[in-house]
Design an enzyme around this catalytic site. Structure first.
Site, PDB file in Angstrom:
ATOM      1  N   HIS A 112      12.478  -0.038   7.719  1.00 14.41           N
ATOM      2  CA  HIS A 112      11.203   0.658   7.534  1.00 14.41           C
ATOM      3  C   HIS A 112      10.910   1.426   8.872  1.00 14.41           C
ATOM      4  CE1 HIS A 112       6.713   0.221   6.422  1.00 14.41           C
ATOM      5  NE2 HIS A 112       6.824   0.279   7.947  1.00 14.41           N
ATOM      6  N   ASN A 153      -4.335   8.076  14.041  1.00 15.28           N
ATOM      7  CA  ASN A 153      -5.235   8.088  15.017  1.00 15.28           C
ATOM      8  C   ASN A 153      -5.402   9.282  15.709  1.00 15.28           C
ATOM      9  OD1 ASN A 153      -7.049   7.521  17.411  1.00 15.28           O
ATOM     10  ND2 ASN A 153      -7.287   5.402  16.650  1.00 15.28           N
ATOM     11  N   SER A 184     -11.348  16.970   2.209  1.00 16.68           N
ATOM     12  CA  SER A 184     -10.432  16.705   0.969  1.00 16.68           C
ATOM     13  C   SER A 184     -11.297  16.680  -0.258  1.00 16.68           C
ATOM     14  CB  SER A 184      -9.795  15.040   1.112  1.00 16.68           C
ATOM     15  OG  SER A 184     -10.622  14.168   1.346  1.00 16.68           O
ATOM     16  N   GLY A 218       1.397   4.094  10.725  1.00 20.53           N
ATOM     17  CA  GLY A 218       0.063   4.237  10.439  1.00 20.53           C
ATOM     18  C   GLY A 218      -0.793   4.372  11.572  1.00 20.53           C
ATOM     19  N   ASP A 269       2.707   0.518  13.902  1.00 19.56           N
ATOM     20  CA  ASP A 269       2.069   0.297  12.711  1.00 19.56           C
ATOM     21  C   ASP A 269       1.762  -1.294  12.629  1.00 19.56           C
ATOM     22  OD1 ASP A 269       4.515  -1.007  11.840  1.00 19.56           O
ATOM     23  OD2 ASP A 269       4.962   0.461  10.271  1.00 19.56           O
ATOM     24  N   ASN A 316     -13.569  22.158   6.308  1.00 19.91           N
ATOM     25  CA  ASN A 316     -12.250  21.878   5.277  1.00 19.91           C
ATOM     26  C   ASN A 316     -12.412  20.218   5.275  1.00 19.91           C
ATOM     27  OD1 ASN A 316     -10.209  21.000   3.747  1.00 19.91           O
ATOM     28  ND2 ASN A 316      -8.819  21.903   5.054  1.00 19.91           N
ATOM     29  N   HIS A 367       0.899  -1.272   0.075  1.00 18.19           N
ATOM     30  CA  HIS A 367      -0.058   0.036   0.004  1.00 18.19           C
ATOM     31  C   HIS A 367       0.944   1.328  -0.035  1.00 18.19           C
ATOM     32  CE1 HIS A 367      -2.655  -3.089   1.922  1.00 18.19           C
ATOM     33  NE2 HIS A 367      -3.572  -2.397   1.454  1.00 18.19           N
ATOM     34  N   ARG A 421     -10.843  18.010  15.027  1.00 16.75           N
ATOM     35  CA  ARG A 421      -9.437  17.644  14.417  1.00 16.75           C
ATOM     36  C   ARG A 421      -9.041  18.970  13.503  1.00 16.75           C
ATOM     37  NH1 ARG A 421      -9.521  13.057  10.234  1.00 16.75           N
ATOM     38  NH2 ARG A 421      -9.915  14.726   8.950  1.00 16.75           N
ATOM     39  N   ARG A 456     -20.462  10.691  10.089  1.00 17.59           N
ATOM     40  CA  ARG A 456     -18.955  10.870  10.211  1.00 17.59           C
ATOM     41  C   ARG A 456     -18.637  12.486  10.236  1.00 17.59           C
ATOM     42  NH1 ARG A 456     -16.179   7.781   5.637  1.00 17.59           N
ATOM     43  NH2 ARG A 456     -14.219   8.904   6.417  1.00 17.59           N
TER      44      ARG A 456
END
Length: 595
Positions: free
Chosen positions: A141, A320, A534, A316, A164, A532, A18, A502, A452
């Site tokens: 990594h 959160n 995306s 990743g 992650d 705002n 990914h 957020r 959401r």
């Protein structure tokens, strides 16, 4: 002589599946960065080599691949062998062992080859871009995640947490960092993975691993403490600084863990993602609670051992934002920096920064590293396609007035953001003051679950006035509680269940035009905030080009599209907008060639 280094994260073979990306470094500074998904138009660009992202990096400085001094890969294939024995044992014991053993054999052969020529696969792919291929260096990594978090943090010293699902053999690593570099303190090895634990809960609730974890985080505040659910989970896993989640994560992927949860709760997984009963909300709440409890304990234990109270976070799991809030609010923590491109796409940033001491890296204040389009190119697209447009003398004031009037605006300005958050370059904007704005954007623009929440962009100078413990937060990667006296101003950008938000804070030096737009909105309404989100439809990547923005404009319930200095509007009356008749989709008859 200028030193060019190209760092990129593939999503092939041993390099993960990914979020491939590429970043060009010029004399140690990132000057261009972009994710491959913005070109493939497939979310996360799964199983993809970032050829187009690499070419875009080279084109930014008019380079060919041989002009690059060094290639940096944020993965060390040789380290993968450390967990080979786990995979062998798992394949033998797991149901369907014959099929798994066949896949395992192929994996182990690939790993064996990587011990001798770890970058041959990459060299072969790069030769199609240019030859000779520059020298290639591999960097582990989690070290790249750690560099992406600490180097641009501005800290002289700190604890670094990289969390992650898995990178080589690591799942969570605690680092001690100072001006000289990073020192690994201790490691939680795969399969003891917090990322995989939360992914299993995500799949049990009906969403997909690596895609739905943020939705589970957003669902959690709608739940309550449920002693029965919490008791079952605590019987399965250990939390805290010595956590152990392997009862759920010991098999490949999420299948085993989901089956364990089904047996433990005597309840099948959710087959209708997006629809939840109270029990499922309580499960999300409990999983989020245990994740926060564990990461805070890891951070506090590391602080006590190292004697430094600054914390930098990447990986990743660091996407959160509620978790980041809990770390920030710990009484043992003085300051927190979370890498805004915390997931694997940010590994390219870390690979480049890891080549220099942290003291040589400036504090990161924005992520505007992607492509931009000048007014001449945009005018050509509009006129070629016979699209009516206007050029207001004061674009920011005009758009602020439209937002204050309740219109929904697509906003395309300057260089595209690197990472998962739109920060005023490729954004959809709305009035933050009413729940109606939130509901209209969810239903008619983003086409997603109506429960959401959305996020605000707020002038940095007003952060303390609106947010409890408010301060600079330019990346929309941390959550804050809103001051009770200000909640009425921000109804569209509050989480309905807990009045948290957020935020992205905005200064003029970060994005001049976006700062002026919010300032004009404040002048009209008294509220220095806009909603705002995306600029993309549900499940698609953020728009990259003016053409993609135009296509989405006509396929979504937007009223206004702003492309740099140009404004396009749908021809509807105010009465139509008020009755929501404007939300009819375009028939798509206007041909718009890709630029």
């Amino acid at each position: 002589m200028t030193d060019y280094r190209l760092a990129f994260k593939p999503a092939i073979g041993l390099y993960g599946q990914h979020d491939p990306s590429a970043v060009l470094f010029e004399d140690g500074t990132p000057v261009f960065g972009v994710e491959e998904e913005r070109y493939t138009r497939e979310k996360h660009a799964t199983n993809t080599f970032p050829e187009r992202a690499i070419r875009a990096c080279l084109d930014h400085r008019d380079l060919t691949l041989p002009n690059v001094d060094r290639i940096l890969l944020p993965y060390e294939p040789r380290l993968r062998g450390k967990i080979a024995s786990h995979y062998v044992t798992d394949a033998v014991r797991a149901p369907g062992g014959a099929r798994k053993l066949s896949a395992l054999e192929e994996t182990l052969v690939t790993q064996a080859r990587s011990r001798f020529v770890p970058t041959r696969q990459i060299e072969n792919r790069l030769e199609s871009i240019g030859a000779p291929v520059p020298p290639i260096e591999t960097i582990s990594h989690h070290r790249c995640h750690a560099a992406s978090a600490f180097h641009p943090s501005g800290f002289d010293e700190g604890v670094v947490l990289t969390i992650d699902a898995k990178g080589e053999y690591d799942s969570t690593v605690v680092w001690h960092a100072d001006g000289d570099g990073l020192t690994r303190a201790y490691t939680y090895e795969h399969p003891n993975s917090l990322g995989l634990f939360f992914a299993i809960v995500t799949e049990y609730l009906g969403y997909r691993m690596f895609n739905g974890e943020g939705k589970v985080m957003g669902l959690a505040p709608y739940g309550n403490d449920n002693p029965e659910i919490e008791g079952v989970l605590r019987d399965l896993i250990d939390t805290g600084a010595d956590y152990d989640v392997t009862a759920l994560t010991k098999r490949w992927g999420t299948g085993h863990g989901v089956e364990v949860l089904e047996d433990a709760f005597d309840r099948p997984r959710n087959e209708t993602p997006g629809e939840f009963d109270q029990w499922e909300k309580d499960l999300a709440h409990t999983a989020q609670k245990l994740l926060e409890e564990t990461v805070v304990a890891i951070a506090e234990t590391a602080i006590e051992k190292t004697g430094t109270d600054n914390v930098a976070i990447a990986g990743g799991v660091a996407l959160n934002c509620k978790l980041n809030k809990r770390v920030r609010e710990s009484p043992l923590v003085d300051d927190v920096f979370v890498q805004p491109v915390a997931h694997d796409a940010g590994l390219a940033l870390g690979a480049g920064w890891s080549q220099q001491p942290p003291s040589a890296v400036d504090r990161q204040t924005d992520v505007y590293l992607g492509p931009e389009y000048d007014t001449a190119a945009i005018r050509s697209i509009l006129e070629t396609n016979k699209l009516a447009y206007a050029e207001p003398d004061d674009v920011e004031r005009y758009v602020a007035e439209r937002l204050a009037d309740g219109d929904l605006v697509g906003w395309f300005q300057g260089r595209m953001e690197l990472g998962p958050r739109a920060l005023g370059a490729r954004s959809i904007l709305a009035d933050p003051r009413t729940a109606a704005s939130r509901d209209r954007v969810n239903r008619f623009v983003k086409h997603r679950e109506e429960w959401r929440p959305f996020a605000p962009s707020i002038l940095e100078s007003a952060a303390e006035e609106y947010l409890i413990d408010g301060g600079p937060a330019p990346f929309m990667i941390d959550a804050y509680d809103v001051r009770p006296e200000k909640t009425d101003d921000l109804e569209a950008v509050l989480h309905p269940a807990d009045d948290s938000t957020r935020p992205q804070t905005v200064r003029e030096d970060q994005h001049q035009r976006y700062h002026r737009l919010i300032s004009e909105f404040a002048d009209i309404t008294g509220v220095p905030v806009v909603l705002n989100t995306s600029f993309n439809d549900h499940a698609e990547p953020v728009v990259r080009t003016p053409t993609q923005a135009i296509k989405d404009f006509y396929g979504m319930g937007l009223d206004v599209l702003v492309l740099e200095d140009f404004v396009i509007e749908k021809r509807t009356s105010k009465a139509d907008r008020d009755s929501e008749l404007l939300f009819e989709e375009s028939d798509g008859s206007t041909p718009i060639p890709e630029q």
